[in-house]
Design an enzyme around this catalytic site. Structure first.
Site, mmCIF file in Angstrom:
data_model
loop_
_atom_site.group_PDB
_atom_site.id
_atom_site.type_symbol
_atom_site.label_atom_id
_atom_site.label_comp_id
_atom_site.label_asym_id
_atom_site.label_seq_id
_atom_site.Cartn_x
_atom_site.Cartn_y
_atom_site.Cartn_z
ATOM 1 N N GLU A 1 59.669 39.645 23.935
ATOM 2 C CA GLU A 1 58.341 40.105 24.371
ATOM 3 C C GLU A 1 58.155 41.622 24.280
ATOM 4 O OE1 GLU A 1 59.077 37.111 25.218
ATOM 5 O OE2 GLU A 1 57.151 36.100 25.380
ATOM 6 N N TYR B 1 60.210 43.970 25.510
ATOM 7 C CA TYR B 1 60.813 44.767 26.594
ATOM 8 C C TYR B 1 62.032 45.520 26.063
ATOM 9 C CZ TYR B 1 57.673 42.445 29.864
ATOM 10 O OH TYR B 1 56.555 41.999 30.521
ATOM 11 N N ARG C 1 67.203 35.603 26.364
ATOM 12 C CA ARG C 1 65.875 35.313 25.796
ATOM 13 C C ARG C 1 65.688 36.160 24.545
ATOM 14 N NH1 ARG C 1 60.011 34.483 28.443
ATOM 15 N NH2 ARG C 1 59.168 33.361 26.652
ATOM 16 N N HIS D 1 54.339 42.061 23.682
ATOM 17 C CA HIS D 1 53.080 42.171 24.423
ATOM 18 C C HIS D 1 52.049 43.011 23.667
ATOM 19 C CE1 HIS D 1 54.314 39.822 27.708
ATOM 20 N NE2 HIS D 1 55.093 40.700 28.300
ATOM 21 N N GLN E 1 43.071 31.723 33.194
ATOM 22 C CA GLN E 1 42.151 32.313 34.163
ATOM 23 C C GLN E 1 42.729 32.434 35.569
ATOM 24 O OE1 GLN E 1 38.630 29.975 32.062
ATOM 25 N NE2 GLN E 1 37.995 30.787 34.016
#
Ligand code: FAD
Ligand code: NAP
Ligand code: SF4
Length: 679
Positions: A167, A169, A217, A255, A342
């Site tokens: 992601e 990081y 991960r 991201h 949401q």
């Protein structure tokens, strides 16, 4: 007898311990972590998922040192920290027979505080603060810190750790040249770039011991320029295995990637093709993650050899009993995550507590609870949209008698329109789920029945729940009754065709959705048979994985045969302002790339045979269009209310019937659920 989900339910023997099935609950930062009684709340949250038979739970991310924490006040795992609270989490999960691993996440340049560090001082568009480049000594110290944090996690009682390497990081910032421009032994060659992540795994193994789960991960697909190649990723997977990882989980996209990776428009299992390419190269269990939301699909991922486990995060917000219901052969009773973001990510990214649109109890396990009816009451619910369905199903589950009136021939209300918007097909799952509960708890459903006061007064009901929704607003524009003008109901529910040139009045959620609908003449797809090739082509993903980061050199390709104008009275810079925070950007990009002309600061003058006459920024112009679709908001529909109150009945208004302004299904379902909790 073989259960249909035998692959998913098969225990996973890790040698020193066994997971009860093949589901890993992916890490989510929920906001419970920062609450004053956060550990007790997390304990309740995770215990519920353990009771629901999740194979392995991963906590939200905790930094392995101070610089690695995500926010100024975030906890991190180090010897100088008070870690006692974590024991509540671990004990609660173990009491339920579950297993839980602590995620060690070093935020690197994605962290939001004044001390952020990274491989190199390369700015990112998603953080105004530029990270400082770590010294060589700090790199070695960070490796030690990961190991120490793993050892502490073990001492607390965790069954393992997950080392977050995806992601975008910190560890990902080291693996990819995009951010790693170092000249020392932590930069340059792939071997050097892997030194920190692989070192972290090795150190964790050394310090935490052999009989401790270490999940790594891995970023299976970076989806950013300057990301890793498939070869790099396979080398990384082999290296973390050799360094002592027990399981390799996968992540998709940094991201900062400009491609949606989990929102509703991402097809189910959209990235299996990438993870499948890693599988032959590792011998430890591999996990597939992203847009898995039902047991059939999850089982298929394992049986087809894509991976050995599946990771689900949001689906376990939506239904903590996902695996229990799967084992008991009740898949139709699973409350499916519809990828709306949401209740979960939108909240998380705006500093609010995470929850779930379809399960308002998520992260509120301590304070939103229903009580079985000691004296069952008799309720009439008018309207079978999300609000009415949630009330009817939940109240009936508690033992109340419920009669549900619905004017149309099907339950679901406006979700029947949402589910035909291309990309939103999964919204049908919520209707299916409630349908199963209505049957199970014997709700008396009266379809094709527009309830009147005569149906409700003096009929023995203790209360009436008015969930009658909304009526679309018709703006007062001269010529609004011209044959060119259609309401969104005409188009979506009535199937009335639009011409090649279309103006949409109103750019709220429904205006954008109608634009999507018009631009996809092929209509909604079948989520069980997703068109992944099309998704890849539209978003510029290289499905052959021949290019670094998995980006296709052709870029995004979103053809559209229609000419569409999306109009609003608000200024141009407010376009899309009411869309979901974490998926609205992707809808906006889609609409823009398909060539929709977004015009703000509009005044509507009139409609005639020549088209729609407007002034945009004061400048008069005529849009020569074939069709004008009105999506100008909605007003509450509560015509029965006054008559019922005058007749002395107890009446509760929920959802659109209560308030149409800023209505969404999150509010409709939550209002219904909170009402049941007060019964
Ligand atoms: P409704 O869904 O409006 O249901 C009311 C029901 O009451 C209807 O079925 C109606 O037939 C029935 N009814 C009315 N009067 C009577 C009567 N007298 N007797 C019997 N039955 C009656 N929201 C989101 O949060 N996220 C989204 O992504 C999203 N996408 C959407 C896309 C589209 C195209 C549309 C149209 C809406 C979308 N919404 C979305 C909005 C969402 O669907 C609504 O907020 C939600 O449906 C409101 O629920 P409700 O129960 O209040 O009412
Ligand atoms: P909305 O979001 O309130 O948008 C209404 C649009 O119509 C606005 O663009 C408004 O913009 C315009 N408008 C309002 N009054 C008007 C008038 N008198 N004349 C001309 N234009 C007018 O409502 P919606 O699009 O109908 O959506 C209804 C609800 O469903 C929303 O509250 C939304 O939350 C929910 N929904 C959500 C999503 C989602 O993706 N989250 C998708 C669909 C629906 P101007 O005033 O600037 O012209
Ligand atoms: Fe899934 Fe939407 Fe619930 Fe998030 S809020 S968990 S995306 S259904």
């Amino acid at each position: 007898m073989r259960n249909d989900f035998a692959h998913l339910l098969e225990p996973l023997d890790l040698g020193f311990t066994t997971l009860r099935n093949r589901v890993l609950m992916g890490s989510m930062h929920t906001g419970l972590e920062e609450m004053p009684d956060g550990y007790a709340r997390q304990a309740a949250f995770f215990a519920e998922r353990a009771r629901g038979e999740t194979g392995l739970i991963i906590t939200g991310g905790y930094g392995p040192n101070r610089e690695g924490r995500l926010a100024p006040k975030s906890d991190y795992i180090a010897p100088d920290q008070d870690l006692e609270g974590h024991r509540q989490i671990v004990e609660a999960v173990h009491r339920e027979g579950g297993k839980i691993a602590l995620q060690l996440l070093h935020g690197g340049r994605y962290a939001h505080h004044g001390e952020i560090v990274s491989a190199s001082a390369v700015p990112t568009r998603i953080n105004p603060v530029v990270a400082r480049e770590m010294t060589t000594d700090e790199c070695y110290q960070t490796i030690e810190d990961f190991g120490t944090a793993a050892k502490l996690a073990r001492e607390i009682g965790y069954d393992g750790v997950e080392i977050m390497g995806s992601e975008g990081y910190l560890l990902n910032q080291f693996t990819a040249q995009r951010v790693n421009q170092r000249k020392d032994e932590f930069g340059g060659t792939l071997e050097n770039r892997l030194r920190l992540p692989v070192g972290a795994v090795r150190n964790a193994r050394e310090k935490a011991g052999d009989d401790f789960i270490i999940v790594y991960r891995l970023s299976a697909l970076d989806l950013v320029e300057g990301g890793n190649t498939l070869e790099d990723i396979i080398t990384q997977a082999k290296a973390v295995e050799a360094a002592g990882a027990t399981i390799i989980n996968t992540g998709i996209g940094w991201h900062e990637a400009r491609i949606p990776t989990i929102a509703h428009m991402v097809p189910r299992g959209a990235f299996t093709w990438a993870v499948k390419r890693i599988k032959p190269h590792v011998t430890i269990p591999l996990v597939y993650s992203n847009r898995v939301n039902n047991p059939q699909q999850a089982d298929g991922i394992i049986s087809e050899g894509v991976a050995d486990m599946v990771s689900m995060a949001r689906p376990l917000l939506a239904d903590p009993d996902f695996m229990k219901k799967t084992r008991e052969g009740r898949p139709e009773e699973i409350n499916i995550c519809i990828g709306c973001n949401q209740g979960c990510l939108d909240n998380a990214f705006t500093g609010k507590l995470t929850t779930c649109m379809v399960n308002p109890r998520a992260c509120r396990e301590v304070d939103l609870n229903y009580r079985p009816a000691s004296t069952p009451k008799n309720f009439a619910v008018v309207g079978a949209g999300p609000g009415g369905l949630a009330f009817a199903a939940t109240a009936a589950e508690q033992g109340h008698k419920v009669t549900l009136f619905e004017a149309s021939d099907e339950i679901g209300g406006q979700f029947n329109l949402a589910k035909i918007i291309p990309g939103k097909e999964d919204y049908a799952e919520t209707i299916t789920y409630y349908g199963a509960l209505l049957r199970k708890f014997n709700v008396d459903v009266k379809l094709n029945h527009t309830a009147s006061a005569a149906d409700l007064v003096d009929k023995g009901f203790d209360a009436v729940i008015l969930a009658t929704g909304i009526t679309p607003r018709t703006p007062d524009i001269p010529g609004i009754d011209h044959p060119k003008v259609l309401s969104y109901l005409d188009v979506l529910a009535g199937g009335k065709p639009v011409g090649d040139k279309v103006a949409i009045i109103g750019a709220g959620g429904i205006g954008f959705d109608v634009a999507e609908y018009i631009m996809h003449p092929e209509g909604p797809g079948d989520p069980a048979h997703p068109d992944i090739a099309r998704f890849n082509s539209e978003w510029g993903i290289d499905g052959d994985y021949a290019h670094a980061g998995g980006l296709s050199p052709e870029g995004m390709r979103m053809p559209c045969d229609k000419q569409v104008w999306l109009l609003q009275r608000k200024p141009h810079n407010k376009f899309g302002a009411t869309l979901s925070k974490t998926r609205g950007w992707a809808t906006f990009v889609e609409v823009m790339f398909r060539g929709v002309k977004m015009v703000g600061d509009v005044e509507y003058d009139m409609i005639d045979d020549a088209g729609l006459h407007i002034r945009a920024g004061g400048e008069p112009q005529t849009l020569d269009v074939d069709s004008i679709v009105v999506c100008a908001g909605q007003d509450s529909r509560r015509d029965l209310h006054d008559a019922l109150v005058q007749a002395g009945m107890t009446v509760h208004l929920i959802g659109g019937a209560d308030e149409a302004r800023e209505l969404d299904a999150v509010r409709a379902i939550e209002q219904a659920s909170r009402l049941v909790a007060t019964l």
